[in-house]
Enzyme design. Structure first.
Site, mmCIF file in Angstrom:
data_model
loop_
_atom_site.group_PDB
_atom_site.id
_atom_site.type_symbol
_atom_site.label_atom_id
_atom_site.label_comp_id
_atom_site.label_asym_id
_atom_site.label_seq_id
_atom_site.Cartn_x
_atom_site.Cartn_y
_atom_site.Cartn_z
ATOM 1 N N HIS A 180 -12.657 -2.733 -0.118
ATOM 2 C CA HIS A 180 -14.067 -2.863 0.199
ATOM 3 C C HIS A 180 -14.519 -1.494 0.538
ATOM 4 O O HIS A 180 -15.904 -1.209 0.414
ATOM 5 C CB HIS A 180 -14.673 -3.942 1.158
ATOM 6 N N LYS A 218 -4.722 -4.918 2.556
ATOM 7 C CA LYS A 218 -5.381 -5.785 3.571
ATOM 8 C C LYS A 218 -6.884 -4.967 3.996
ATOM 9 O O LYS A 218 -6.604 -3.981 4.728
ATOM 10 C CB LYS A 218 -4.662 -6.180 4.607
ATOM 11 N N ASP A 233 1.048 4.964 3.573
ATOM 12 C CA ASP A 233 -0.365 5.594 4.224
ATOM 13 C C ASP A 233 -0.585 7.141 3.939
ATOM 14 O O ASP A 233 0.435 7.918 3.772
ATOM 15 C CB ASP A 233 -0.813 5.154 5.744
ATOM 16 N N ASP A 245 -0.405 8.702 -1.249
ATOM 17 C CA ASP A 245 -1.762 8.404 -1.710
ATOM 18 C C ASP A 245 -1.662 7.374 -2.766
ATOM 19 O O ASP A 245 -1.309 7.355 -3.604
ATOM 20 C CB ASP A 245 -2.208 9.828 -2.534
#
Length: 369
Positions: free
Chosen positions: A274, A270, A236, A256
């Site tokens: 989107h 996960k 992350d 990144d």
């Protein structure tokens, strides 16, 4: 001479009255959202839980310290929220007083409960019904009229000159930034237990896994608990990893995912893609592909995300399409059908994929080099 407007068939009788009622519903749906926000702000789901899962209006008002003068209004709010499915009709008590209960929806709005798979969604509600979100949604019509060169900004960016999930949100409103961060974590971690149970073979035989955008490692720890032989790494942004304490269970890497993904037998995305445009998704997937071995060596990318599908039924399909509008207004991403996912996987250079299981609005997809 101006062209004559085409004739229109005007609804009549019962059809006209039904159209009007439908128009009321669609125009005033925001009041359901505001009623839900009000219930969360007052702490109604938690109060009903603390009262044993069902409550009369009088007991609920007392628990919430609602003045007697406002009790009738509270009853009207609860009636609307029962009708919309936020709370359950609990029948009546021995005195004939109406009772209000929790249902699966309102149970995930209870705060202060420590239990497996419980991730309170109150921050998601408060962020999604915040002033800044409402103002962005009100800007959709103006946004559609503006031409754009290069990457198209989200409506939120256009209205607020800020992007969600980065420093500009904190500069816009620190409280909103905290709500969005907490809401995203709760949203993403909800249901991981169901995925592990329903898709047990998804992790079978894996020795290592990188969870991209894995936050504080909640999902990775759940996987490790169910499959202790898997070495999990969370990738992350440094600002997220720096706030996470090492637990000796999960390895945390600040970075990144557009530039590098820690190598592993499997890489998991996960509810990540989107948020991103198709071009950005191809870049992310390419980095993931570079991080895994071949299919013959057990390599795969695990994508857990919404797969838009009308056959799931009108309620679930409506939820998926609303989530797509959420992406349109607040991110540069979108929700995707299976054919959309197929295009992305092909562009990123993958050879094959399969949808392992559909769980509610989401699909669990294995993607292979």
């Amino acid at each position: 001479m101006a062209a004559q407007a085409p004739e229109m068939e005007v609804p009549k009788g019962a059809e006209l009255l039904q159209a009007q009622a439908d128009l009321w519903r669609h125009t005033l749906y925001y009041l359901t959202s505001m009623g839900l926000r009000c219930a969360v702000k007052l702490g109604i789901p938690t109060a009903i839980h603390n009262l044993g899962g069902v409550s009369s209006l009088a007991d609920l008002a007392a628990a919430l310290s609602i003045p007697a003068s406002k009790q009738p209004f509270l009853g009207r709010l609860m009636r609307a929220l029962v009708t919309s499915g936020v709370f359950a009709n609990g029948g009546k008590n021995d005195s004939g007083a109406e009772l209000f209960g929790l249902n699966p929806l309102s149970r995930i709005l209870v705060d202060g409960v420590v239990a497996d798979e419980h991730h309170s969604q109150t921050s998601f509600v408060l962020a999604g019904t915040s002033r800044h979100y409402m103002e962005a949604a009100l800007g959709m019509a103006d946004w559609f009229k503006k031409d754009a060169t290069g990457p198209v900004p989200s409506v939120f960016e256009d209205v607020h000159s800020a992007s969600l999930f980065d420093e500009s949100t904190a500069a816009l409103d620190p409280e909103l930034d905290a709500l969005v961060t907490d809401g995203l974590a709760a949203h993403d971690n909800l249901g991981i237990g169901t995925i592990i149970r329903e898709c047990h073979d998804l992790f079978k035989g894996l020795e290592s896994l990188t969870d991209c955008c894995g936050g504080d490692g909640t999902t990775a720890r759940a996987i490790t608990k169910a499959h202790p032989h898997i070495k999990c790494t969370v990738l992350d942004l440094p600002k997220v990893i720096d706030k996470t304490s090492a637990d000796g269970i999960v390895n945390y890497v600040g970075g990144d995912l557009f530039h590098t993904v820690p190598k592993a037998q499997a890489v998991m995305l996960k509810l990540v893609l989107h948020h991103w445009s198709d071009d950005d998704c191809v870049k992310i997937l390419t980095q993931c592909k570079n991080a895994i071995p071949s299919r013959e060596e057990g390599g795969k990318v695990i994508v857990i995300d919404i797969v838009v599908e009308p056959s799931l039924g009108p309620v679930m399909f409506e939820a998926q399409t609303l989530m797509d509008i959420l992406m349109l207004v607040f991110t540069r991403g979108r929700q995707r059908s299976e054919s959309d996912w197929h295009v992305l996987f092909t562009k990123a250079g993958f050879s094959d994929y399969k949808i392992v299981k559909r769980l509610g609005a989401r699909g669990v997809i294995e993607v292979y080099k």
